[in-house]
Enzyme design. Structure first.
Site, PDB file in Angstrom:
ATOM      1  N   SER A 253       0.855  -1.025  -0.187  1.00  0.00           N
ATOM      2  CA  SER A 253       0.054  -0.250   0.120  1.00  0.00           C
ATOM      3  C   SER A 253       0.909   1.237   0.116  1.00  0.00           C
ATOM      4  O   SER A 253       2.290   1.033   0.371  1.00  0.00           O
ATOM      5  CB  SER A 253      -1.005  -0.518   1.047  1.00  0.00           C
ATOM      6  OG  SER A 253      -0.069   0.226   2.408  1.00  0.00           O
ATOM      7  N   LYS A 254       0.295   2.192  -0.474  1.00  0.00           N
ATOM      8  CA  LYS A 254       1.135   3.138  -0.470  1.00  0.00           C
ATOM      9  C   LYS A 254       1.241   4.022   1.364  1.00  0.00           C
ATOM     10  O   LYS A 254       2.004   4.621   0.733  1.00  0.00           O
ATOM     11  CB  LYS A 254      -0.034   4.419  -0.796  1.00  0.00           C
ATOM     12  CG  LYS A 254       1.094   6.000  -1.846  1.00  0.00           C
ATOM     13  CD  LYS A 254      -0.188   6.545  -2.731  1.00  0.00           C
ATOM     14  CE  LYS A 254       0.434   7.496  -2.448  1.00  0.00           C
ATOM     15  NZ  LYS A 254       1.956   7.906  -3.560  1.00  0.00           N
ATOM     16  N   ARG A 255       0.803   3.930   1.977  1.00  0.00           N
ATOM     17  CA  ARG A 255       0.796   4.343   3.293  1.00  0.00           C
ATOM     18  C   ARG A 255       3.193   3.805   3.528  1.00  0.00           C
ATOM     19  O   ARG A 255       3.356   4.751   4.141  1.00  0.00           O
ATOM     20  CB  ARG A 255       0.251   3.480   4.313  1.00  0.00           C
ATOM     21  CG  ARG A 255      -0.665   4.570   5.104  1.00  0.00           C
ATOM     22  CD  ARG A 255      -1.271   4.055   6.097  1.00  0.00           C
ATOM     23  NE  ARG A 255      -2.789   2.884   4.792  1.00  0.00           N
ATOM     24  CZ  ARG A 255      -3.083   2.358   5.344  1.00  0.00           C
ATOM     25  NH1 ARG A 255      -2.356   1.310   6.512  1.00  0.00           N
ATOM     26  NH2 ARG A 255      -3.834   1.426   5.004  1.00  0.00           N
ATOM     27  N   GLY A 257       5.651   2.897   1.269  1.00  0.00           N
ATOM     28  CA  GLY A 257       5.842   3.771   0.242  1.00  0.00           C
ATOM     29  C   GLY A 257       5.175   3.688  -0.596  1.00  0.00           C
ATOM     30  O   GLY A 257       4.187   3.817  -1.179  1.00  0.00           O
TER      31      GLY A 257
END
Ligand code: GLU
Length: 489
Positions: A253-255, A257
């Site tokens: 997930s974007k959280r 990286g």
């Protein structure tokens, strides 16, 4: 099915995700390996999620990665159009055909009623699904309501009993009971198909032989298989790729990286490295080899070697692959990239000759991960040091370093067209006459010419800089460093 045809079918909802690149790449590699065709199809039937410019960006990113499609938007083949919103009448025709044949039905339930059922189901702690209210209408009743202009959707009629089995190349046989499938909407009230209908109609009409996609689509596959059966169409082969995971094994997930290919591209990763890295997210060649070009991947790729378990996205490995791919690049290519970076850097200059830059490249090759490192890790090849690394000054600069360097500068000054060897001999000579160790000269000299305590071979650096520049930098250090080191002059 005779020829292999694969497709990548993204929804244009934003930047291409690394998971999307992996899906596209595996479809591409498999098609190329089998002398087949790779198709790009844009699945834009969810109008609320559509993002302006996303399709163009997707195409550009695939092109950058070298994952070229044979048919798709802007490359019309025999099966276009390749954008689903341009194929609406097809889906409508097929949805109505299923109603005609009693395999689907009109549903007139209002959003309010559906919400009401959902609320009750949640309260009763049963999984939310349509209660099949409209399935009970006779054909005539339904037709009558439709003709009065009442809004409707079309739902597929899932058998109430029994089970369905399909084979997945990666997962083997997958069986599910019909009773866990919802009577899925296949055509919405605005005349747009849902994903499930559109994907089946298009994969059939576009003669897709292998559907290779992410694991998140596995739960939808039984609905698709049922639709194939209802239409009487040949079922393609399925291969559902393992999930991508963060290093802590949570879903990527974007959280944790970057997840957009664009981000990696902007950070300076080489396409070869990113493609190589992404290829290994779920696949391996079965031996120790890890560095592959796109051509080699095409030769070696097989769906049988794709694993079931989640693939960890480890950027350290990506960095290593970038380093390896950069190392393997021919000088001329690296030269072009370095020149481009130099133009964009603080040095913003074109005055270094190719020969000069090539010698910098050869000195730094083993020490860089990114092209920008040629400049950022060794700015001293492009200008005299602006400062001297404080730690190195503390450890390596002695009270007598100025006088030692002065002697060394004299030795260097008289050299004619010096080589690495003649610099080295001159340094040894100076050390001997000063009764000091070579290292008492080597360290301050490195600091003087580079401002740093480490880097490529010292004599390599000074040969590249040239005698005059080297001596100039030595004199400047003699002047400036004592104050930094805390010695009175
Ligand atoms: N449109 C779907 C997506 O956005 C495609 C899924 C599939 O490949 O069937 O990923």
């Amino acid at each position: 099915m005779s020829s292999v045809r694969t497709r990548f079918a993204p929804s244009p909802t934003g930047f291409l995700h690394v998971g999307g690149l992996r899906t596209a790449l595996y479809n591409y590699l498999f098609a190329k390996k089998e002398n087949g065709s790779f198709i790009l199809r844009i699945e834009d039937t969810d109008r609320s999620r559509k993002v302006e410019g996303a399709m163009e960006n997707l195409i550009d990113t695939l092109h950058w990665a070298g994952v070229e499609f044979d048919e798709g938007p802007g490359k019309e083949g025999n099966f276009g159009p390749y954008i689903q919103s341009q194929r609406l009448s097809l889906y409508q025709r097929y949805a109505h055909q299923l109603v005609e044949e009693g395999k689907a039905y009109y549903c007139f339930c209002t959003p309010e009623r559906l919400e009401e059922i959902r609320r009750k189901q949640i309260a009763a702690k049963i999984s939310a699904s349509y209660d099949r209210h409209c399935r009970a209408f006779t054909k005539e009743e339904a037709e009558k309501r439709r003709k009065t202009g009442e809004p409707f959707v079309i739902r597929m009629k899932v058998p109430l009993e029994g089970e369905l089995t399909f084979t997945d190349i990666i997962r083997g046989d997958v069986t599910i009971a019909y009773k866990i499938l919802d009577d899925q909407v296949i055509l919405k009230s605005d005349g747009y198909p849902t994903y499930h209908l559109a994907v089946v109609v298009d994969d059939h009409l576009m003669k897709i032989s292998h559907v290779i996609r992410g694991e998140e689509w596995l739960p939808s596959t039984p609905k698709h298989v049922l639709l194939y059966k209802y239409f009487g169409w040949e079922i393609p082969q399925f291969a559902h790729l393992p999930l991508l995971l963060n290093p802590d094994k949570s879903k990527l997930s974007k959280r944790q990286g970057d997840v957009a290919v664009e981000d990696y591209r902007l950070k300076g990763y080489l396409r070869e490295a990113l493609v190589n890295f992404v290829a290994f997210l779920g696949w391996n060649p079965g031996d120790e080899r890890e560095i592959f070009s796109l051509e080699e991947l095409i030769r070696e790729f097989s769906l049988e070697r794709v694993g079931k378990s989640g693939a960890v996205f480890n950027t350290e490995k990506l960095d290593w692959m970038n380093f390896e791919h950069l190392r393997r690049k021919p000088d001329a290519e690296v030269l072009c990239m370095v020149k481009e970076k130099l133009m964009l850097s603080e040095f913003n200059t074109t005055h270094f000759s190719d020969a000069y830059l090539l010698s910098v490249i050869s000195a730094m090759r083993e020490r860089v991960t990114f092209v920008k490192d040629f400049i950022e890790k060794s700015p001293y090849f492009f200008r005299a040091p602006l400062h001297y690394d404080a730690d190195t000054v503390k450890k390596r600069w002695q009270k007598d370093s100025p006088s030692y360097l002065k002697k060394l500068a004299e030795e260097f000054s008289v050299l004619e067209s010096p080589t690495k060897e003649s610099y080295e001999t001159a340094l040894h000579r100076a050390a001997e006459s000063l009764h000091i160790k070579n290292s008492d000269l080597i360290h301050p000299l490195r600091l003087a010419v580079s401002g740093m305590g480490a880097g490529p071979g010292l004599y390599d650096i000074i040969v590249i800089l040239g005698k005059d520049e080297t001596v100039r930098r030595m004199n400047s250090a003699i002047e400036k460093v004592p104050a930094i080191a805390g010695f009175q002059q």
